[in-house]
Scaffold this motif. Structure first.
Motif, PDB file in Angstrom:
ATOM      1  N   GLY A   1       0.836  -1.193   0.000  1.00 13.05           N
ATOM      2  CA  GLY A   1       0.000   0.000   0.000  1.00 13.05           C
ATOM      3  C   GLY A   1       0.874   1.246   0.000  1.00 13.05           C
ATOM      4  O   GLY A   1       2.065   1.205   0.302  1.00 13.05           O
ATOM      5  N   GLU A   2       0.255   2.367  -0.329  1.00 12.94           N
ATOM      6  CA  GLU A   2       1.003   3.606  -0.431  1.00 12.94           C
ATOM      7  C   GLU A   2       0.972   4.379   0.884  1.00 12.94           C
ATOM      8  O   GLU A   2       1.892   5.126   1.194  1.00 12.94           O
ATOM      9  CB  GLU A   2       0.360   4.455  -1.540  1.00 12.94           C
ATOM     10  CG  GLU A   2       1.189   5.619  -1.996  1.00 12.94           C
ATOM     11  CD  GLU A   2       0.528   6.330  -3.164  1.00 12.94           C
ATOM     12  OE1 GLU A   2       1.215   6.542  -4.165  1.00 12.94           O
ATOM     13  OE2 GLU A   2      -0.671   6.672  -3.084  1.00 12.94           O
ATOM     14  N   VAL A   3      -0.097   4.194   1.641  1.00 17.23           N
ATOM     15  CA  VAL A   3      -0.311   5.008   2.838  1.00 17.23           C
ATOM     16  C   VAL A   3      -0.263   4.167   4.111  1.00 17.23           C
ATOM     17  O   VAL A   3       0.389   4.544   5.090  1.00 17.23           O
ATOM     18  CB  VAL A   3      -1.670   5.748   2.736  1.00 17.23           C
ATOM     19  CG1 VAL A   3      -2.038   6.406   4.048  1.00 17.23           C
ATOM     20  CG2 VAL A   3      -1.609   6.793   1.616  1.00 17.23           C
ATOM     21  N   SER A   4      -0.946   3.022   4.099  1.00 13.53           N
ATOM     22  CA  SER A   4      -1.083   2.277   5.352  1.00 13.53           C
ATOM     23  C   SER A   4       0.260   1.796   5.916  1.00 13.53           C
ATOM     24  O   SER A   4       0.429   1.814   7.153  1.00 13.53           O
ATOM     25  CB  SER A   4      -2.071   1.118   5.190  1.00 13.53           C
ATOM     26  OG  SER A   4      -1.617   0.175   4.252  1.00 13.53           O
ATOM     27  N   PRO A   5       1.243   1.380   5.102  1.00 16.14           N
ATOM     28  CA  PRO A   5       2.514   0.980   5.727  1.00 16.14           C
ATOM     29  C   PRO A   5       3.172   2.121   6.499  1.00 16.14           C
ATOM     30  O   PRO A   5       3.765   1.911   7.563  1.00 16.14           O
ATOM     31  CB  PRO A   5       3.375   0.548   4.525  1.00 16.14           C
ATOM     32  CG  PRO A   5       2.376   0.126   3.500  1.00 16.14           C
ATOM     33  CD  PRO A   5       1.230   1.093   3.667  1.00 16.14           C
ATOM     34  N   TYR A   6       3.044   3.328   5.979  1.00 12.54           N
ATOM     35  CA  TYR A   6       3.589   4.473   6.700  1.00 12.54           C
ATOM     36  C   TYR A   6       2.866   4.656   8.040  1.00 12.54           C
ATOM     37  O   TYR A   6       3.493   4.871   9.081  1.00 12.54           O
ATOM     38  CB  TYR A   6       3.451   5.739   5.838  1.00 12.54           C
ATOM     39  CG  TYR A   6       3.815   6.996   6.581  1.00 12.54           C
ATOM     40  CD1 TYR A   6       5.149   7.327   6.813  1.00 12.54           C
ATOM     41  CD2 TYR A   6       2.833   7.839   7.091  1.00 12.54           C
ATOM     42  CE1 TYR A   6       5.493   8.466   7.526  1.00 12.54           C
ATOM     43  CE2 TYR A   6       3.159   8.974   7.798  1.00 12.54           C
ATOM     44  CZ  TYR A   6       4.486   9.291   8.010  1.00 12.54           C
ATOM     45  OH  TYR A   6       4.815  10.414   8.722  1.00 12.54           O
ATOM     46  N   LEU A   7       1.550   4.539   8.010  1.00 15.71           N
ATOM     47  CA  LEU A   7       0.781   4.762   9.239  1.00 15.71           C
ATOM     48  C   LEU A   7       1.034   3.660  10.265  1.00 15.71           C
ATOM     49  O   LEU A   7       0.991   3.902  11.470  1.00 15.71           O
ATOM     50  CB  LEU A   7      -0.719   4.836   8.922  1.00 15.71           C
ATOM     51  CG  LEU A   7      -1.141   6.007   8.033  1.00 15.71           C
ATOM     52  CD1 LEU A   7      -2.641   5.922   7.742  1.00 15.71           C
ATOM     53  CD2 LEU A   7      -0.811   7.347   8.680  1.00 15.71           C
ATOM     54  N   VAL A   8       1.277   2.448   9.780  1.00 14.38           N
ATOM     55  CA  VAL A   8       1.446   1.332  10.709  1.00 14.38           C
ATOM     56  C   VAL A   8       2.902   1.190  11.161  1.00 14.38           C
ATOM     57  O   VAL A   8       3.174   0.851  12.316  1.00 14.38           O
ATOM     58  CB  VAL A   8       0.943   0.020  10.061  1.00 14.38           C
ATOM     59  CG1 VAL A   8       1.275  -1.187  10.919  1.00 14.38           C
ATOM     60  CG2 VAL A   8      -0.566   0.103   9.831  1.00 14.38           C
ATOM     61  N   GLN A   9       3.837   1.476  10.274  1.00 13.89           N
ATOM     62  CA  GLN A   9       5.246   1.241  10.598  1.00 13.89           C
ATOM     63  C   GLN A   9       5.991   2.490  11.053  1.00 13.89           C
ATOM     64  O   GLN A   9       6.883   2.408  11.892  1.00 13.89           O
ATOM     65  CB  GLN A   9       5.977   0.684   9.367  1.00 13.89           C
ATOM     66  CG  GLN A   9       5.414  -0.611   8.824  1.00 13.89           C
ATOM     67  CD  GLN A   9       5.707  -1.798   9.726  1.00 13.89           C
ATOM     68  OE1 GLN A   9       6.562  -1.717  10.610  1.00 13.89           O
ATOM     69  NE2 GLN A   9       4.994  -2.886   9.532  1.00 13.89           N
ATOM     70  N   ASP A  10       5.701   3.613  10.454  1.00 10.06           N
ATOM     71  CA  ASP A  10       6.603   4.754  10.570  1.00 10.06           C
ATOM     72  C   ASP A  10       6.099   5.909  11.429  1.00 10.06           C
ATOM     73  O   ASP A  10       6.901   6.621  12.021  1.00 10.06           O
ATOM     74  CB  ASP A  10       6.913   5.311   9.168  1.00 10.06           C
ATOM     75  CG  ASP A  10       7.574   4.265   8.287  1.00 10.06           C
ATOM     76  OD1 ASP A  10       8.263   3.390   8.835  1.00 10.06           O
ATOM     77  OD2 ASP A  10       7.365   4.308   7.061  1.00 10.06           O
ATOM     78  N   VAL A  11       4.823   6.144  11.417  1.00  6.78           N
ATOM     79  CA  VAL A  11       4.351   7.379  12.041  1.00  6.78           C
ATOM     80  C   VAL A  11       4.597   7.328  13.545  1.00  6.78           C
ATOM     81  O   VAL A  11       4.523   6.269  14.175  1.00  6.78           O
ATOM     82  CB  VAL A  11       2.865   7.619  11.682  1.00  6.78           C
ATOM     83  CG1 VAL A  11       1.935   6.902  12.610  1.00  6.78           C
ATOM     84  CG2 VAL A  11       2.552   9.095  11.627  1.00  6.78           C
ATOM     85  N   ARG A  12       4.946   8.479  14.115  1.00  9.40           N
ATOM     86  CA  ARG A  12       5.308   8.547  15.538  1.00  9.40           C
ATOM     87  C   ARG A  12       4.502   9.625  16.239  1.00  9.40           C
ATOM     88  O   ARG A  12       4.091  10.597  15.595  1.00  9.40           O
ATOM     89  CB  ARG A  12       6.782   8.951  15.674  1.00  9.40           C
ATOM     90  CG  ARG A  12       7.742   7.891  15.287  1.00  9.40           C
ATOM     91  CD  ARG A  12       9.154   8.290  15.724  1.00  9.40           C
ATOM     92  NE  ARG A  12      10.055   7.193  15.419  1.00  9.40           N
ATOM     93  CZ  ARG A  12      10.528   6.950  14.209  1.00  9.40           C
ATOM     94  NH1 ARG A  12      10.209   7.748  13.218  1.00  9.40           N
ATOM     95  NH2 ARG A  12      11.317   5.926  13.996  1.00  9.40           N
ATOM     96  N   PRO A  13       4.366   9.485  17.554  1.00  6.74           N
ATOM     97  CA  PRO A  13       3.728  10.571  18.305  1.00  6.74           C
ATOM     98  C   PRO A  13       4.444  11.887  18.022  1.00  6.74           C
ATOM     99  O   PRO A  13       5.672  11.934  17.968  1.00  6.74           O
ATOM    100  CB  PRO A  13       3.895  10.141  19.757  1.00  6.74           C
ATOM    101  CG  PRO A  13       3.929   8.649  19.693  1.00  6.74           C
ATOM    102  CD  PRO A  13       4.669   8.334  18.418  1.00  6.74           C
ATOM    103  N   GLY A  14       3.646  12.917  17.813  1.00 11.73           N
ATOM    104  CA  GLY A  14       4.202  14.230  17.479  1.00 11.73           C
ATOM    105  C   GLY A  14       4.141  14.524  15.991  1.00 11.73           C
ATOM    106  O   GLY A  14       4.151  15.699  15.608  1.00 11.73           O
ATOM    107  N   ASP A  15       4.085  13.502  15.167  1.00 10.25           N
ATOM    108  CA  ASP A  15       3.966  13.750  13.733  1.00 10.25           C
ATOM    109  C   ASP A  15       2.611  14.407  13.443  1.00 10.25           C
ATOM    110  O   ASP A  15       1.631  14.177  14.152  1.00 10.25           O
ATOM    111  CB  ASP A  15       4.041  12.425  12.952  1.00 10.25           C
ATOM    112  CG  ASP A  15       5.448  11.843  12.938  1.00 10.25           C
ATOM    113  OD1 ASP A  15       6.379  12.547  13.358  1.00 10.25           O
ATOM    114  OD2 ASP A  15       5.602  10.676  12.516  1.00 10.25           O
TER     115      ASP A  15
END
Lengths: 110, 238
Positions: B75-89
């Motif tokens: 996916g283009e978006v969900s891997p970022y949201l599940v793997q990468d995004v951090r509190p504060g982003d």
């Protein structure tokens, strides 16, 4: 070159008011464009199906969204991103009927 | 309503083997009904933008918005949201959207919820709203998931079971230890055993991947539920 067309019988409003310009439809059109689209009922010109727009088949990509009739797959609407805005192309949509966002309004031009 | 709002990630919580819960602080969020969704927009450094729709798991007033996102491989978006995004982003959201796939506590009628995989998210919002309102409306949720590791919100849902809320699971690949029966997809018999019957006149909400929704809706119609009482929400993936 002929002169202005004579008024057709029955032209104008039922009250007999003369035609005006687009400004007079602004309020009503604003209501149409602000309806809650998921519950608004779309009528397909192709197959006659009536269904809430939430039940249409939608294909989304970077360019926009293609909204198809779930009954016959014809394209009801296309919504496209264009520079500086959005573009709505009406395909097989015969009618869209929805509740006004603030719960109804008095008749136009009352 | 078409305006984008800044959404600061407040918390990220693992929610399943492939998904997690994102709690967002969204100044200006007007609150939402149970079952509504939002559009989430990511903007890359080069200006490229991607927008996806996610159901909201939280319900009611307040500027704190909870999503549960399942990772779609490639996916283009969900891997970022599940793997990468951090509190504060900071992300951007637009909503709440939709009035069709919505349950409101004022509705006294019985409700059957049917979830496939992460399609449970908007139904969790409905179950939470039902519990918060102490609604006496009979509520049932039938959740189909591959394995226990894939189940979102299982402890919370099981804790909410009471006289007015029944919860059933369909394990399609592997069941928890000691579970009676064998794993497999939802069947007509499984539906009949767990769901409110058509005679009870429930409003039925079905959410999940397109294939699941089509299959479940067909079973419901075959069981005698009027198509007009079945509300569906499909998500394709990515």
């Amino acid at each position: 070159m002929t002169g202005p067309h004579p008024p057709r019988p029955g032209a104008g409003t039922p009250a007999g008011r003369p035609p005006v310009d687009g400004n007079a439809a602004a309020g009503l059109l604003g209501e149409v464009l602000a309806v809650e689209v998921t519950t608004a009922v779309a009528e397909c010109r192709g197959c006659g199906a009536h269904a809430p727009l939430a039940q249409a088949v939608v294909e989304v990509d970077a360019a926009g969204a293609l909204v198809r009739c779930r009954g016959c797959t014809r394209t009801l609407l296309t919504v496209l991103h264009v520079p500086g805005g959005v573009r709505l192309e009406v395909g097989c949509l015969a009618a869209l009927t929805g509740a006004a966002p603030t719960g109804g309004a008095p008749g136009a031009g009352g | 309503m078409s305006g984008w709002l800044a959404a600061r990630v407040a918390e990220v919580v693992p929610a399943s083997a492939s998904g997690r819960v994102l709690v967002l602080d969204v100044p200006g969020w007007p609150g939402n009904l149970a079952g509504q969704h939002l559009d989430l927009r990511l903007t890359a450094e080069d200006g490229y933008q991607a927008v996806r729709s996610y159901s909201v798991a939280s319900v009611g007033a307040g500027e704190r918005v909870e999503l549960a996102v399942d990772e779609v491989p490639d996916g283009e978006v969900s891997p970022y949201l599940v793997q990468d995004v951090r509190p504060g982003d900071v992300l951007e959201v637009r909503g709440p959207l939709g009035r069709y796939f919505v349950w409101q506590p004022e509705d006294p009628g019985p409700v059957q919820l049917v979830a496939g995989g992460s399609g449970v998210v908007p139904l969790v919002a409905m179950v939470r709203a039902h519990a918060a309102a102490r609604s006496p409306a009979p509520f049932r949720l039938l959740c189909s998931v591959r394995t226990p590791a894939d189940a979102f919100y299982r402890p919370e849902l099981e804790a909410l079971v009471d006289d007015a809320f029944r919860l059933d699971w369909v394990w399609t690949r592997a069941a928890p230890p000691g579970w009676p029966g064998t794993p497999g997809r939802l069947t007509a018999a499984g539906l009949a055993a767990a769901a409110l019957p058509p005679e009870a006149g429930p409003t039925v909400y079905v959410c999940g991947p397109t294939g699941f929704v089509e299959a479940a809706a067909s079973l419901l119609v075959a069981a005698g539920h009027p198509p007009g009482r079945i509300r569906t929400e499909r998500f394709g993936g990515s």
